[in-house]
Design a protein around this motif. Structure first.
Motif, PDB file in Angstrom:
ATOM      1  N   ARG A 191      32.029  35.823  42.791  1.00  0.00           N
ATOM      2  CA  ARG A 191      31.360  34.658  42.212  1.00  0.00           C
ATOM      3  C   ARG A 191      30.595  33.891  43.298  1.00  0.00           C
ATOM      4  O   ARG A 191      29.466  33.448  43.093  1.00  0.00           O
ATOM      5  CB  ARG A 191      32.432  33.769  41.555  1.00  0.00           C
ATOM      6  N   LEU A 195      26.364  32.891  43.967  1.00  0.00           N
ATOM      7  CA  LEU A 195      25.857  31.531  44.135  1.00  0.00           C
ATOM      8  C   LEU A 195      25.288  31.243  45.519  1.00  0.00           C
ATOM      9  O   LEU A 195      24.458  30.365  45.700  1.00  0.00           O
ATOM     10  CB  LEU A 195      26.983  30.526  43.846  1.00  0.00           C
ATOM     11  N   LYS A 214      44.002  38.966  45.111  1.00  0.00           N
ATOM     12  CA  LYS A 214      45.232  38.989  45.921  1.00  0.00           C
ATOM     13  C   LYS A 214      46.191  40.078  45.430  1.00  0.00           C
ATOM     14  O   LYS A 214      47.314  39.815  45.034  1.00  0.00           O
ATOM     15  CB  LYS A 214      45.906  37.611  45.888  1.00  0.00           C
ATOM     16  N   GLY A 239      37.225  31.258  48.467  1.00  0.00           N
ATOM     17  CA  GLY A 239      38.290  30.268  48.421  1.00  0.00           C
ATOM     18  C   GLY A 239      39.583  30.792  49.038  1.00  0.00           C
ATOM     19  O   GLY A 239      39.583  31.806  49.738  1.00  0.00           O
ATOM     20  N   GLY A 240      40.670  30.104  48.752  1.00  0.00           N
ATOM     21  CA  GLY A 240      41.972  30.457  49.321  1.00  0.00           C
ATOM     22  C   GLY A 240      42.404  31.865  48.947  1.00  0.00           C
ATOM     23  O   GLY A 240      43.068  32.543  49.734  1.00  0.00           O
ATOM     24  N   SER A 241      42.009  32.337  47.762  1.00  0.00           N
ATOM     25  CA  SER A 241      42.396  33.697  47.378  1.00  0.00           C
ATOM     26  C   SER A 241      41.748  34.703  48.323  1.00  0.00           C
ATOM     27  O   SER A 241      42.391  35.653  48.781  1.00  0.00           O
ATOM     28  CB  SER A 241      41.949  33.988  45.944  1.00  0.00           C
ATOM     29  N   ASP A 271      43.164  23.270  53.253  1.00  0.00           N
ATOM     30  CA  ASP A 271      44.513  23.831  53.224  1.00  0.00           C
ATOM     31  C   ASP A 271      44.549  25.327  53.521  1.00  0.00           C
ATOM     32  O   ASP A 271      44.979  25.758  54.601  1.00  0.00           O
ATOM     33  CB  ASP A 271      45.135  23.510  51.850  1.00  0.00           C
ATOM     34  N   ALA A 272      44.055  26.135  52.561  1.00  0.00           N
ATOM     35  CA  ALA A 272      44.354  27.569  52.609  1.00  0.00           C
ATOM     36  C   ALA A 272      43.788  28.305  53.822  1.00  0.00           C
ATOM     37  O   ALA A 272      44.418  29.230  54.339  1.00  0.00           O
ATOM     38  CB  ALA A 272      43.863  28.244  51.324  1.00  0.00           C
ATOM     39  N   LYS A 286      54.079  35.212  43.304  1.00  0.00           N
ATOM     40  CA  LYS A 286      52.977  34.836  44.187  1.00  0.00           C
ATOM     41  C   LYS A 286      53.354  34.906  45.659  1.00  0.00           C
ATOM     42  O   LYS A 286      54.462  34.533  46.035  1.00  0.00           O
ATOM     43  CB  LYS A 286      52.538  33.405  43.842  1.00  0.00           C
ATOM     44  N   LEU A 308      30.896  24.103  43.241  1.00  0.00           N
ATOM     45  CA  LEU A 308      32.303  24.278  42.834  1.00  0.00           C
ATOM     46  C   LEU A 308      32.556  23.628  41.468  1.00  0.00           C
ATOM     47  O   LEU A 308      32.220  22.467  41.264  1.00  0.00           O
ATOM     48  CB  LEU A 308      33.214  23.645  43.889  1.00  0.00           C
ATOM     49  N   PRO A 309      33.151  24.371  40.518  1.00  0.00           N
ATOM     50  CA  PRO A 309      33.455  23.766  39.212  1.00  0.00           C
ATOM     51  C   PRO A 309      34.408  22.570  39.366  1.00  0.00           C
ATOM     52  O   PRO A 309      35.246  22.546  40.265  1.00  0.00           O
ATOM     53  CB  PRO A 309      34.146  24.900  38.446  1.00  0.00           C
TER      54      PRO A 309
HETATM   55  N1  LIG Z   1      47.426  30.511  53.033  1.00  0.00           N
HETATM   56  C1  LIG Z   1      47.671  29.250  52.742  1.00  0.00           C
HETATM   57  O1  LIG Z   1      48.155  28.503  53.565  1.00  0.00           O
HETATM   58  C2  LIG Z   1      47.347  28.746  51.369  1.00  0.00           C
HETATM   59  C3  LIG Z   1      47.389  27.374  51.108  1.00  0.00           C
HETATM   60  C4  LIG Z   1      47.013  26.923  49.840  1.00  0.00           C
HETATM   61  C5  LIG Z   1      46.630  27.849  48.857  1.00  0.00           C
HETATM   62  N2  LIG Z   1      46.624  29.166  49.148  1.00  0.00           N
HETATM   63  C6  LIG Z   1      46.215  30.164  48.139  1.00  0.00           C
HETATM   64  O2  LIG Z   1      44.865  29.922  47.787  1.00  0.00           O
HETATM   65  C7  LIG Z   1      44.647  30.415  46.470  1.00  0.00           C
HETATM   66  C8  LIG Z   1      43.825  29.407  45.727  1.00  0.00           C
HETATM   67  O3  LIG Z   1      42.608  29.248  46.385  1.00  0.00           O
HETATM   68  P1  LIG Z   1      41.473  28.277  45.863  1.00  0.00           P
HETATM   69  O4  LIG Z   1      42.054  27.159  45.138  1.00  0.00           O
HETATM   70  O5  LIG Z   1      40.612  28.024  47.041  1.00  0.00           O
HETATM   71  O6  LIG Z   1      40.714  29.129  44.768  1.00  0.00           O
HETATM   72  P2  LIG Z   1      40.219  30.651  44.631  1.00  0.00           P
HETATM   73  O7  LIG Z   1      39.901  31.264  45.913  1.00  0.00           O
HETATM   74  O8  LIG Z   1      41.215  31.345  43.753  1.00  0.00           O
HETATM   75  O9  LIG Z   1      38.871  30.422  43.827  1.00  0.00           O
HETATM   76  C9  LIG Z   1      38.892  29.755  42.590  1.00  0.00           C
HETATM   77  C10 LIG Z   1      37.609  30.030  41.802  1.00  0.00           C
HETATM   78  O10 LIG Z   1      36.515  29.346  42.402  1.00  0.00           O
HETATM   79  C11 LIG Z   1      35.427  30.226  42.622  1.00  0.00           C
HETATM   80  N3  LIG Z   1      34.698  29.698  43.760  1.00  0.00           N
HETATM   81  C12 LIG Z   1      35.048  29.699  45.060  1.00  0.00           C
HETATM   82  N4  LIG Z   1      34.151  29.018  45.807  1.00  0.00           N
HETATM   83  C13 LIG Z   1      33.210  28.593  44.951  1.00  0.00           C
HETATM   84  C14 LIG Z   1      32.019  27.829  45.113  1.00  0.00           C
HETATM   85  N5  LIG Z   1      31.656  27.337  46.313  1.00  0.00           N
HETATM   86  N6  LIG Z   1      31.278  27.580  44.018  1.00  0.00           N
HETATM   87  C15 LIG Z   1      31.652  28.047  42.791  1.00  0.00           C
HETATM   88  N7  LIG Z   1      32.768  28.746  42.586  1.00  0.00           N
HETATM   89  C16 LIG Z   1      33.536  29.025  43.653  1.00  0.00           C
HETATM   90  C17 LIG Z   1      36.078  31.572  42.776  1.00  0.00           C
HETATM   91  O11 LIG Z   1      35.192  32.610  42.438  1.00  0.00           O
HETATM   92  C18 LIG Z   1      37.238  31.484  41.790  1.00  0.00           C
HETATM   93  O12 LIG Z   1      36.790  31.800  40.516  1.00  0.00           O
HETATM   94  C19 LIG Z   1      46.010  30.667  45.861  1.00  0.00           C
HETATM   95  O13 LIG Z   1      46.230  32.054  45.764  1.00  0.00           O
HETATM   96  C20 LIG Z   1      46.978  30.063  46.856  1.00  0.00           C
HETATM   97  O14 LIG Z   1      48.211  30.774  46.914  1.00  0.00           O
HETATM   98  C21 LIG Z   1      46.963  29.625  50.389  1.00  0.00           C
END
Ligand SMILES: NC(=O)c1ccc[n+]([C@@H]2O[C@H](COP(=O)([O-])OP(=O)(O)OC[C@H]3O[C@@H](n4cnc5c(N)ncnc54)[C@H](O)[C@@H]3O)[C@@H](O)[C@H]2O)c1
Ligand SMILES: [Zn+2]
Length: 466
Positions: A191, A195, A214, A239-241, A271-272, A286, A308-309
């Motif tokens: 995604r 963009l 993941k 993102g974090g995934s 954070d991630a 998870k 970002l949504p």
């Molecule tokens: N390693 C760590 O310390 C740590 C800490 C917190 C969370 N996490 C992990 O991070 C994951 C969650 O990550 P997240 O919340 O960043 O979301 P994500 O990576 O799952 O992304 C969420 C959605 O946003 C979309 N997206 C990403 N960037 C975008 C942008 N700039 N514009 C439009 N859409 C965009 C993605 O395609 C996805 O559909 C979880 O799996 C969690 O376990 C890890």
């Protein structure tokens, strides 16, 4: 930023992790003040070499009367002793890096940061002191100019406040664009690639959007596709995934190659992408397979957030509010760039205090998360992590006897549909029977403490819609 990529031969041992953090720079730059703050935030000993010399040998002006070379010799010894101890934060005297031996020792044992100051500010701060080299403004300026080249030759990077030092120590930059990273393979969220252009040209591998990446089959696919040598670098763009899975691939491919994180979500930026935890989900739940593997650099460009949504932004704000409560700072009132910088620096400080989670100091980052995980499980994952964290923070504040208004105002959490017994069972599993929670004595004062089953269950129940 000069030398942003960790010039460390051991991949994954980035920046100041398990190394001294040495602050160099001109007198009046604020090395002692910043150093003391950074030491407190990273739970490391603090050594101020000037104070150490005075404690051992008497007032510096008197030592200077015996000649500068004698003073430099004593200084060299004190720095060498500090560097022989456990990882500390060391503020060096302004002239310490004039010594070739000191420079060499710093190169081996420390991550060295230049604390920048302009000459007028420096003069204002020290002109009324008894420092031997700050008695005459003209001589002071000349010395400042002369020293710059030596500082530049010793530094790995530069900063001018404690947040900057903490970020740099984990090679995190909050700015536009990417540092000079050389050749990399990009692994990006599908995604995000629709963009935004990849941050760097070259081979780009496309991963499923979000959490779907993941998974073990994605990891296996990446292992075969990246075809990097031991010296290769992979860049995670998403993102974090994305950073979780790509970091995990980097940790395991050829027993570990270098990686760079370019987070594109608010959660990723605050954070991630910070802290070296990488991993994937298994059939059982998870993040059940993973590794610590720190990125060589984290390039945070808030401009990516424009697309970002709203729901994803709110999820990120839940982590921002969590951070502000832990830091005792209303970070959410800052302008976006500053807010992200403050949150990233806060996490960096906690991470540096316990990089591999051996001493339990990182536990505080779980504020609100015990309840959050219980709600996620108890709802069969229909409640999102962001919603769950917002509610978890409410529970933590209530159990702490603190007002919940920052959470209410910013995140507007509403009780959710979930099965209380299933959520409770998950919470008990999470706690392994220990009943230990992160609460707050006050904002900025997290405590790890026990909560009775009765209170914990009542707090959980209050988050669930009747
Ligand atoms: N390693 C760590 O310390 C740590 C800490 C917190 C969370 N996490 C992990 O991070 C994951 C969650 O990550 P997240 O919340 O960043 O979301 P994500 O990576 O799952 O992304 C969420 C959605 O946003 C979309 N997206 C990403 N960037 C975008 C942008 N700039 N514009 C439009 N859409 C965009 C993605 O395609 C996805 O559909 C979880 O799996 C969690 O376990 C890890
Ligand atoms: Zn979280």
């Amino acid at each position: 930023m000069a030398g942003l990529r960790g010039a460390d031969p051991l991949v994954g041992r980035v920046g100041a992790i398990e190394k001294h953090l040495a602050l160099i720079g001109f007198m009046g730059a604020g090395k002692s003040t910043i150093g003391r703050e950074v030491a407190e935030r990273t739970a490391r000993p603090f050594v101020d070499t000037d104070a150490e010399i005075e404690g051992l040998h008497g007032p510096i002006p008197e030592l200077f009367e015996r000649g500068e070379p004698e003073f430099r010799r004593l200084e060299e010894q004190v720095v060498a002793e500090a560097l022989a101890g456990p990882p500390a934060v060391i503020a060096l005297g302004g002239g310490a890096v004039l010594s070739e031996k000191t420079r060499e020792r710093l190169r081996v044992h420390a991550d060295t940061v230049l604390i920048e100051v302009d000459v007028d500010d420096a003069w204002e701060r020290v002109k009324d002191s008894n420092r031997p080299l700050a008695q005459d403004p003209e001589a002071f300026r000349r010395l400042y100019d002369e020293r710059q080249a030596t500082y530049r030759a010793s530094l790995r990077w530069a900063a001018d406040d404690s947040d900057g030092v903490l970020l740099g120590a984990l090679r995190i930059a909050v700015s536009e664009g990417l540092p000079d990273v050389g050749q990399v393979i990009v692994a990006a969220d599908e995604r995000v690639l629709q963009l935004h252009a990849a941050p760097i040209e070259g081979i780009t591998l496309t991963l499923p959007a979000g959490e779907a990446a993941k998974k073990l089959d994605v990891v296996e696919w990446l292992w075969t596709e990246i075809e990097a040598g031991r010296q290769g670098t992979v860049l995670a763009f998403g993102g974090g995934s994305t950073t979780d899975v790509v970091g995990f691939v980097a940790a395991t491919y050829l027993r570990g190659i270098a990686w760079i994180a370019v987070p594109t979500t608010l959660t990723g930026m605050v954070d991630a992408a910070i802290g070296g935890k990488t991993g994937i989900n298994t059939e059982d739940g998870k993040n059940l397979a993973g590794a610590f593997h720190f990125p060589e650099s984290v390039a945070i460009d808030p401009a990516y957030l424009a697309t970002l949504p709203e729901a994803e932004r709110r999820a990120g704000m839940a982590e921002v509010v969590k951070t502000g409560l832990l830091a005792g700072q209303e970070v959410w009132k800052l302008e976006e760039h500053e807010m992200i910088r403050a949150c990233a620096a806060f996490k960096a400080g906690v991470v540096l205090s316990d990089p591999y989670e051996r001493e339990g100091r990182r536990t505080i980052l779980n504020l609100g998360h015990t309840f959050a995980h219980a709600l996620e499980t108890g709802s069969g994952y229909t409640v999102t992590h962001g919603q769950a964290v917002a509610l978890g923070l409410v529970a933590a504040l209530r159990l702490s006897g603190l007002p919940t208004d920052p959470v209410d105002e910013l995140l507007r959490p509403e009780p959710v549909a979930a099965d209380l017994d299933a959520a409770w069972a998950s919470l008990k599993r999470d706690k392994k029977g220990e009943g230990v929670f992160v609460l707050l004595e006050a904002p900025g004062k997290p405590v790890v403490t026990t909560v009775s089953d009765g209170d914990a269950r009542a707090a959980l129940a209050s988050l669930i819609r009747k």
